[in-house]
Design an enzyme around this catalytic site. Structure first.
Site, PDB file in Angstrom:
ATOM      1  N   MET A  32       0.845  -1.200   0.000  1.00 35.59           N
ATOM      2  CA  MET A  32       0.000   0.000   0.000  1.00 35.59           C
ATOM      3  C   MET A  32       0.883   1.254   0.000  1.00 35.59           C
ATOM      4  O   MET A  32       0.428   2.350   0.340  1.00 35.59           O
ATOM      5  CB  MET A  32      -0.941  -0.004   1.208  1.00 35.59           C
ATOM      6  CG  MET A  32      -1.913  -1.184   1.165  1.00 35.59           C
ATOM      7  SD  MET A  32      -3.449  -0.917   2.048  1.00 35.59           S
ATOM      8  CE  MET A  32      -2.869  -0.646   3.698  1.00 35.59           C
ATOM      9  N   GLY A  33       2.159   1.083  -0.381  1.00 31.77           N
ATOM     10  CA  GLY A  33       3.055   2.231  -0.462  1.00 31.77           C
ATOM     11  C   GLY A  33       3.582   2.648   0.890  1.00 31.77           C
ATOM     12  O   GLY A  33       3.529   1.888   1.859  1.00 31.77           O
ATOM     13  N   ASN A  34       4.152   3.879   0.934  1.00 34.13           N
ATOM     14  CA  ASN A  34       4.845   4.367   2.131  1.00 34.13           C
ATOM     15  C   ASN A  34       5.897   3.329   2.554  1.00 34.13           C
ATOM     16  O   ASN A  34       5.908   2.837   3.681  1.00 34.13           O
ATOM     17  CB  ASN A  34       3.858   4.660   3.276  1.00 34.13           C
ATOM     18  CG  ASN A  34       4.543   5.439   4.398  1.00 34.13           C
ATOM     19  OD1 ASN A  34       4.544   5.031   5.552  1.00 34.13           O
ATOM     20  ND2 ASN A  34       5.150   6.562   4.068  1.00 34.13           N
ATOM     21  N   HIS A  39       9.224  -3.545   3.496  1.00 33.80           N
ATOM     22  CA  HIS A  39       8.793  -3.763   2.107  1.00 33.80           C
ATOM     23  C   HIS A  39       9.993  -4.084   1.217  1.00 33.80           C
ATOM     24  O   HIS A  39       9.921  -4.940   0.326  1.00 33.80           O
ATOM     25  CB  HIS A  39       8.132  -2.499   1.547  1.00 33.80           C
ATOM     26  CG  HIS A  39       6.873  -2.094   2.242  1.00 33.80           C
ATOM     27  ND1 HIS A  39       6.778  -0.960   3.026  1.00 33.80           N
ATOM     28  CD2 HIS A  39       5.644  -2.658   2.261  1.00 33.80           C
ATOM     29  CE1 HIS A  39       5.549  -0.846   3.491  1.00 33.80           C
ATOM     30  NE2 HIS A  39       4.840  -1.865   3.047  1.00 33.80           N
ATOM     31  N   GLN A  63     -10.354  -2.546   2.260  1.00 33.62           N
ATOM     32  CA  GLN A  63      -9.902  -3.207   3.487  1.00 33.62           C
ATOM     33  C   GLN A  63      -9.899  -2.273   4.698  1.00 33.62           C
ATOM     34  O   GLN A  63      -9.417  -2.648   5.760  1.00 33.62           O
ATOM     35  CB  GLN A  63      -8.538  -3.865   3.273  1.00 33.62           C
ATOM     36  CG  GLN A  63      -7.362  -2.908   3.108  1.00 33.62           C
ATOM     37  CD  GLN A  63      -6.096  -3.654   2.710  1.00 33.62           C
ATOM     38  OE1 GLN A  63      -5.934  -4.089   1.577  1.00 33.62           O
ATOM     39  NE2 GLN A  63      -5.160  -3.800   3.647  1.00 33.62           N
ATOM     40  N   LYS A 153       4.773  -9.922   9.503  1.00 37.38           N
ATOM     41  CA  LYS A 153       4.193  -9.108  10.580  1.00 37.38           C
ATOM     42  C   LYS A 153       2.666  -9.242  10.548  1.00 37.38           C
ATOM     43  O   LYS A 153       2.024  -9.322  11.570  1.00 37.38           O
ATOM     44  CB  LYS A 153       4.593  -7.641  10.458  1.00 37.38           C
ATOM     45  CG  LYS A 153       3.941  -6.786  11.544  1.00 37.38           C
ATOM     46  CD  LYS A 153       4.322  -5.327  11.441  1.00 37.38           C
ATOM     47  CE  LYS A 153       3.698  -4.634  10.250  1.00 37.38           C
ATOM     48  NZ  LYS A 153       2.237  -4.439  10.357  1.00 37.38           N
ATOM     49  N   GLN A 157      -3.060 -12.168   7.996  1.00 36.24           N
ATOM     50  CA  GLN A 157      -3.249 -11.871   6.566  1.00 36.24           C
ATOM     51  C   GLN A 157      -2.554 -12.936   5.716  1.00 36.24           C
ATOM     52  O   GLN A 157      -3.140 -13.462   4.765  1.00 36.24           O
ATOM     53  CB  GLN A 157      -2.675 -10.486   6.248  1.00 36.24           C
ATOM     54  CG  GLN A 157      -2.482 -10.206   4.770  1.00 36.24           C
ATOM     55  CD  GLN A 157      -2.058  -8.771   4.493  1.00 36.24           C
ATOM     56  OE1 GLN A 157      -2.863  -7.871   4.606  1.00 36.24           O
ATOM     57  NE2 GLN A 157      -0.810  -8.547   4.114  1.00 36.24           N
ATOM     58  N   ARG A 191       2.324   2.474   9.698  1.00 41.23           N
ATOM     59  CA  ARG A 191       1.586   3.191  10.750  1.00 41.23           C
ATOM     60  C   ARG A 191       2.509   3.716  11.854  1.00 41.23           C
ATOM     61  O   ARG A 191       2.090   4.552  12.650  1.00 41.23           O
ATOM     62  CB  ARG A 191       0.474   2.317  11.320  1.00 41.23           C
ATOM     63  CG  ARG A 191      -0.656   2.113  10.313  1.00 41.23           C
ATOM     64  CD  ARG A 191      -1.904   1.491  10.884  1.00 41.23           C
ATOM     65  NE  ARG A 191      -3.014   1.573   9.958  1.00 41.23           N
ATOM     66  CZ  ARG A 191      -3.404   0.599   9.109  1.00 41.23           C
ATOM     67  NH1 ARG A 191      -2.748  -0.558   9.085  1.00 41.23           N
ATOM     68  NH2 ARG A 191      -4.427   0.770   8.300  1.00 41.23           N
TER      69      ARG A 191
HETATM   70  O1  PAF Z   1      -0.192  -5.830   3.613  1.00 39.10           O
HETATM   71  C1  PAF Z   1      -0.578  -4.901   2.869  1.00 39.10           C
HETATM   72  O2  PAF Z   1       0.121  -3.921   2.639  1.00 39.10           O
HETATM   73  C2  PAF Z   1      -1.952  -4.992   2.230  1.00 39.10           C
HETATM   74  O3  PAF Z   1      -2.870  -5.595   3.078  1.00 39.10           O
HETATM   75  C3  PAF Z   1      -1.940  -5.678   0.866  1.00 39.10           C
HETATM   76  C4  PAF Z   1      -1.494  -7.134   0.968  1.00 39.10           C
HETATM   77  C5  PAF Z   1      -0.990  -4.942  -0.083  1.00 39.10           C
HETATM   78  C6  PAF Z   1      -3.335  -5.675   0.243  1.00 39.10           C
HETATM   79  O4  PAF Z   1      -3.815  -4.376   0.081  1.00 39.10           O
END
Ligand code: PAF
Length: 289
Positions: A32-34, A39, A63, A153, A157, A191
């Protein structure tokens, strides 16, 4: 090689076709960037396993709950493109909301993993995991990766996405990449940017608390409920408002039985207006095979 930024489905399909004709396997890093070092560790892992790496940047409205931080979620595209370039990522896909949800969020078909989506984070974020599974499914269909890389983390998910892929026979390998932490133990998260410097120090108590509870589990503690309530109190004592601390089976993600060996301690807690999550895996000796 320069990073290629793709904004349309047509460009994406043609790049995918080019890579396929060159015989290059594709690793997908959905984000989701940032972007932070967590990442970028996904990009590194993807590069080590695949011949081409594609990141996606999309703050997925599906989401986020109505009272959550969708509007203020950090959007830092220019810095993200630089970070992906430096990390040697081949391409980044930055779709719009209209591309992913052409008929609007309300009318969109959902993918839902039953039961497990309603536990832990799903209890306080109803619909969250349906939003995650639905968008990841669309990203898989649009990009057709050989492998996709996610941070551990977000353990719940990752577990749910793995179940979605297995249940629906999706032809993609899912790779979970270990959490990257600050020296204090705080798990990297977009966050964390909501926290002041002092709060960041305070927030390290989340991992410390989980580490302490994990130590007790390894030493044989088997009253899980008591252990979790003590951990929640420890979080309160350091200024958190705990959402939950729970102990689940690594195999089923259901609440663990006392005899179970492979456990995951999961926690979510609020520090002021910021909700943080973390987890720790525990392998106990003894107990059920
Ligand atoms: O973990 C995330 O950043 C998000 O939940 C994802 C997997 C990119 C889906 O929007």
């Amino acid at each position: 090689m320069a990073l290629v930024q793709i904004t349309t489905a047509t460009e994406l399909a043609s790049l995918r076709q080019q890579w396929r004709s060159e015989g290059r396997s594709l690793g997908l890093v959905p984000t989701m960037g940032n972007l932070h070092a967590g990442h970028l560790s996904l990009v590194q892992e993807a590069k080590s396993q695949c011949a081409a790496v594609l990141a996606t940047i999309f703050v997925n409205p599906l989401q986020f709950g109505p009272n959550e931080d969708f509007a203020r979620y950090p959007r830092t595209l220019a810095a993200d493109l630089q970070a992906l370039t430096a990390a040697g990522c081949d391409a980044v896909f930055t779709p719009t909301v209209a591309m992913l949800y052409p008929a609007g969020l309300e009318q969109h078909t959902l993918i839902s993993v039953p039961r497990l989506s309603a536990l832990y984070c799903g209890k306080s974020r109803p619909g969250h995991f349906d939003g995650v599974c639905t968008v990841v499914n669309s990203l898989f269909n649009m990009t057709q990766p050989d492998a996709a890389f996610f941070g551990l983390k977000d353990y719940q998910q990752f577990f749910l996405l793995r179940k979605m892929v297995a249940d629906l026979h999706m032809p993609v390998r899912l790779i979970g990449v270990p959490t990257v932490r600050e020296a204090s133990g705080l798990a990297l998260s977009s966050r964390n940017g909501y926290l002041s410097t002092a709060q960041k120090q305070q927030a390290a108590a989340l991992y410390r608390t989980l580490t302490g509870a994990a130590g007790e589990l390894s030493a044989g503690a088997d009253d899980y409920a008591a252990l979790c309530r003590r951990a929640e109190q420890a979080l309160r004592d350091t200024g958190f408002v705990p959402d939950y601390v729970e102990i689940a089976s690594q195999h089923s993600l259901l609440p663990a039985a006392p005899e179970e060996r492979s456990l995951v301690l999961l926690a979510a807690a609020w520090l002021d207006k910021t909700r943080l999550i973390d987890n720790i895996l525990v392998e106990r000796t003894g107990g059920l095979p």
